[in-house]
Design a protein around this motif. Structure first.
Motif, PDB file in Angstrom:
ATOM      1  N   LEU A   1       0.814  -1.227   0.000  1.00  0.00           N
ATOM      2  CA  LEU A   1       0.000   0.000   0.000  1.00  0.00           C
ATOM      3  C   LEU A   1       0.844   1.272   0.000  1.00  0.00           C
TER       4      LEU A   1
ATOM      5  N   PRO B   1       1.758   2.812  18.405  1.00  0.00           N
ATOM      6  CA  PRO B   1       2.495   1.571  18.602  1.00  0.00           C
ATOM      7  C   PRO B   1       3.964   1.916  18.389  1.00  0.00           C
ATOM      8  N   GLY B   2       4.867   1.076  18.883  1.00  0.00           N
ATOM      9  CA  GLY B   2       6.277   1.446  18.973  1.00  0.00           C
ATOM     10  C   GLY B   2       6.972   1.893  17.705  1.00  0.00           C
ATOM     11  N   ASP B   3       6.531   1.466  16.520  1.00  0.00           N
ATOM     12  CA  ASP B   3       7.302   1.712  15.304  1.00  0.00           C
ATOM     13  C   ASP B   3       6.543   2.657  14.369  1.00  0.00           C
TER      14      ASP B   3
ATOM     15  N   GLY C   1      -3.329   2.235   7.581  1.00  0.00           N
ATOM     16  CA  GLY C   1      -4.158   1.076   7.205  1.00  0.00           C
ATOM     17  C   GLY C   1      -3.775  -0.154   8.020  1.00  0.00           C
TER      18      GLY C   1
ATOM     19  N   GLY D   1      -2.526  -0.770  19.513  1.00  0.00           N
ATOM     20  CA  GLY D   1      -2.634  -0.113  20.826  1.00  0.00           C
ATOM     21  C   GLY D   1      -1.395   0.721  21.062  1.00  0.00           C
TER      22      GLY D   1
ATOM     23  N   GLY E   1      -6.704  -7.648   7.685  1.00  0.00           N
ATOM     24  CA  GLY E   1      -6.674  -7.739   6.225  1.00  0.00           C
ATOM     25  C   GLY E   1      -7.332  -8.986   5.669  1.00  0.00           C
TER      26      GLY E   1
ATOM     27  N   HIS F   1       2.397  -2.543  29.360  1.00  0.00           N
ATOM     28  CA  HIS F   1       1.367  -1.525  29.558  1.00  0.00           C
ATOM     29  C   HIS F   1       0.480  -1.925  30.745  1.00  0.00           C
TER      30      HIS F   1
ATOM     31  N   GLU G   1      -2.717  -6.815  21.675  1.00  0.00           N
ATOM     32  CA  GLU G   1      -2.590  -5.827  20.603  1.00  0.00           C
ATOM     33  C   GLU G   1      -1.863  -6.346  19.366  1.00  0.00           C
ATOM     34  N   HIS G   2      -1.026  -7.331  19.464  1.00  0.00           N
ATOM     35  CA  HIS G   2      -0.260  -7.766  18.280  1.00  0.00           C
ATOM     36  C   HIS G   2      -1.124  -8.496  17.265  1.00  0.00           C
TER      37      HIS G   2
ATOM     38  N   ASN H   1      -4.405 -16.327   7.812  1.00  0.00           N
ATOM     39  CA  ASN H   1      -4.469 -15.472   9.005  1.00  0.00           C
ATOM     40  C   ASN H   1      -5.804 -15.695   9.719  1.00  0.00           C
TER      41      ASN H   1
END
Ligand SMILES: Cc1cc2nc3c(=O)[nH]c(=O)nc-3n(C[C@H](O)[C@H](O)[C@H](O)COP(=O)(O)OP(=O)(O)OC[C@H]3O[C@@H](n4cnc5c(N)ncnc54)[C@H](O)[C@@H]3O)c2cc1C
Length: 460
Positions: free
Chosen positions: A94, A137-139, A145, A153, A204, A375, A418-419, A458
């Motif tokens: 994307l 989120p960390g990154d 999207g 989170g 997705g 967290h 969250e992952h 998935n």
């Protein structure tokens, strides 16, 4: 993959934007899942980079007709192998859907194409608005999207919630190629089933998100960081509900074991600020003035002291704040090479002390340690299963992990906070859900994607 497929994709997106050259697609075959647990990627893939929803619609119509598996790829920062193509597939990246559509300050909303990264969104907002977006989120390489698809989170959830709380509208291309728009710039909407929220977190599997409308918020003028130390996890955890009940809602309440904090600090060439205690809570607080920040900090310290806190440090300067937050961001880094799997279970926050005691006991049973940080304000702790001395998955890995998952579920918790499920947690769905619940999910997948072409493998 047949030559006619790549020719068709070039016809839709242009010659420069479809390739099966391994040297060019290599970077699109993996994400940030730990090496030892990620599935092998099929190298027989085509990466295609559409520039519009219409091109994506054309690709999906074609793939659906020819029954070719499709994987949607955002920033590739996911950690559950959601973007790894385990069969020969078309990978839709994307990255070219990277434009701002509208910044609507009157409605406190922004609409972007789904390939806009979190870093770009934050830049757009800091350059042209007094509004901000709270989910982090960390990154920052994550795309908006991707963040919607994973219902991301992060540290700010205790005050601001997660992605689901801020998504107002989505444009989606269904696996059959049809384009739908869900939601709108609305604060209230009760018409029919809520398909918008079904898509958020669906990783997705139900459609490709092409546009996202997010709610924005007024910026706070001041923010501060506070570290409070304790001799026990139980005392630290007991302070959290007491603070929230007092009416203070920090932007973040993070838990870190001291041994981890020291290692992380050393790793980035600094030291952890407090010496007393064995575990720490890191608070990030917002306020409209410095006085308000100090007042809130003092109240937090008072409550923590009533719960046996042994030390507290207020980061006075922005440099000191940054140092503490940098250490927090790096808790994982010194372990990276020795981590077999990073778990992200959650339990109701009040169960955290018992949950952590159980985890420590189970780790001892397997004669290992399991570093933990996370967290705590959300009841969501990250635990790292370490490799064996040869850098391989330990022999007890599966059994140990399942026992940990079952322990979280015993408290009414979840295997992943969250992952997401992706491919690495899919086999454990039946630990958390009944057969009937899983059948309903399979039915939903079938309605959206009757030929099972999109992100197959998935979740369901
Ligand atoms: C250092 C680090 C720290 C992290 N910290 C956190 C954290 O605190 N909280 C948290 O929630 N996550 C965290 N993550 C995980 C990750 O950043 C999030 O899951 C993020 O939301 C993924 O976004 P992405 O664009 O990289 O998605 P990708 O990895 O590209 O994809 C993730 C899933 O979403 C699907 N997808 C991507 N884009 C679309 C689209 N446009 N339409 C439909 N489906 C799509 C993919 O097919 C895949 O299944 C962290 C990751 C790293 C590396």
């Amino acid at each position: 993959m047949k030559t006619e497929v790549i020719e068709k994709l070039k016809q839709i997106c242009g010659n420069d934007f479809a390739t099966n050259d391994l040297s060019q697609i290599q970077g699109y075959l993996y994400d940030e899942t730990e090496n030892l647990i990620r599935p092998e990627a099929s190298k027989e893939c085509i990466v295609v980079k559409p520039s519009s929803s219409e091109e994506i619609s054309e690709i999906l119509k074609y793939a659906n007709e020819k029954l070719i598996p499709v994987v949607s790829r955002g920033g590739g920062t996911g950690v559950v192998s959601g973007v790894i193509p385990t069969r020969p597939s078309i990978i839709i990246s994307l990255e070219r859907l990277n434009k701002l559509v509208e910044l609507d300050e009157k409605n406190l909303m922004i609409t972007v194409e789904s390939g806009v990264t979190l870093a770009s969104l934050l830049e757009i907002l800091s350059n042209s608005s007094d509004l901000f977006f709270p989910v982090h989120p960390g990154d920052e390489g994550a795309q908006i999207g991707g963040m919607v698809a994973t219902n991301a989170g992060g540290t700010g959830a205790v005050k601001h919630g997660i992605m689901r709380n801020h998504v107002k509208a989505l444009e989606i291309v269904l696996p059959t190629g049809e384009l739908v728009t869900l939601g709108g710039k609305l604060l209230k909407n009760n018409m029919g089933y809520d398909l918008l929220h079904l898509i958020i977190g669906s990783e997705g599997t139900l459609g490709i998100i092409t546009k996202v409308t997010l709610r924005l918020y007024a910026k706070s003028n001041y923010s501060g960081t506070l570290v409070v130390s304790f001799d026990s996890t139980r005392d630290a955890a007991n302070s959290v509900p007491a603070i929230l009940q007092s009416g203070i809602t920090p932007r973040a309440i993070e838990y870190v074991e001291r041994s981890i904090a020291i290692k992380a600090a050393k790793h980035i060439g600094t030291t952890w600020p407090s010496e007393n205690g064995s575990v720490d809570l890191i608070f990030i607080i917002d306020g409209s003035s410095e006085d308000e920040l100090y007042d809130t900090s003092e109240k937090i310290v008072e409550i923590c002291e009533a719960n046996n806190a042994v030390d507290s440090i207020i980061a006075e300067s922005s440099k000191e704040q940054k140092r503490i937050l940098d250490i927090r961001s790096n808790v994982y880094t010194p372990y990276k090479e020795h981590v077999a799997d990073g778990l992200d279970m959650a339990v109701p926050p009040s169960s955290i002390p018992d949950f952590i005691d159980d985890i420590t006991r189970i780790a001892k049973k397997y004669n290992t340690e399991i570093p933990s940080a996370g967290h705590i304000g959300d009841g969501n702790i990250h635990n790292f299963i370490l490799t064996d001395e040869n850098g391989n998955l330990p022999s007890y890995y599966e059994e140990f992990k399942k026992e940990l998952y079952k322990t979280a579920l015993k408290y009414g918790g979840t295997i992943t906070a969250e992952h997401g499920t992706g491919k690495t947690k899919k086999n454990y769905m039946s630990l958390q859900y009944t057969d009937r619940e899983i059948k309903i999910m399979e039915g939903i997948k079938k309605v959206f994607d009757p030929n099972n072409i999109l992100n197959c493998g998935n979740i369901v």
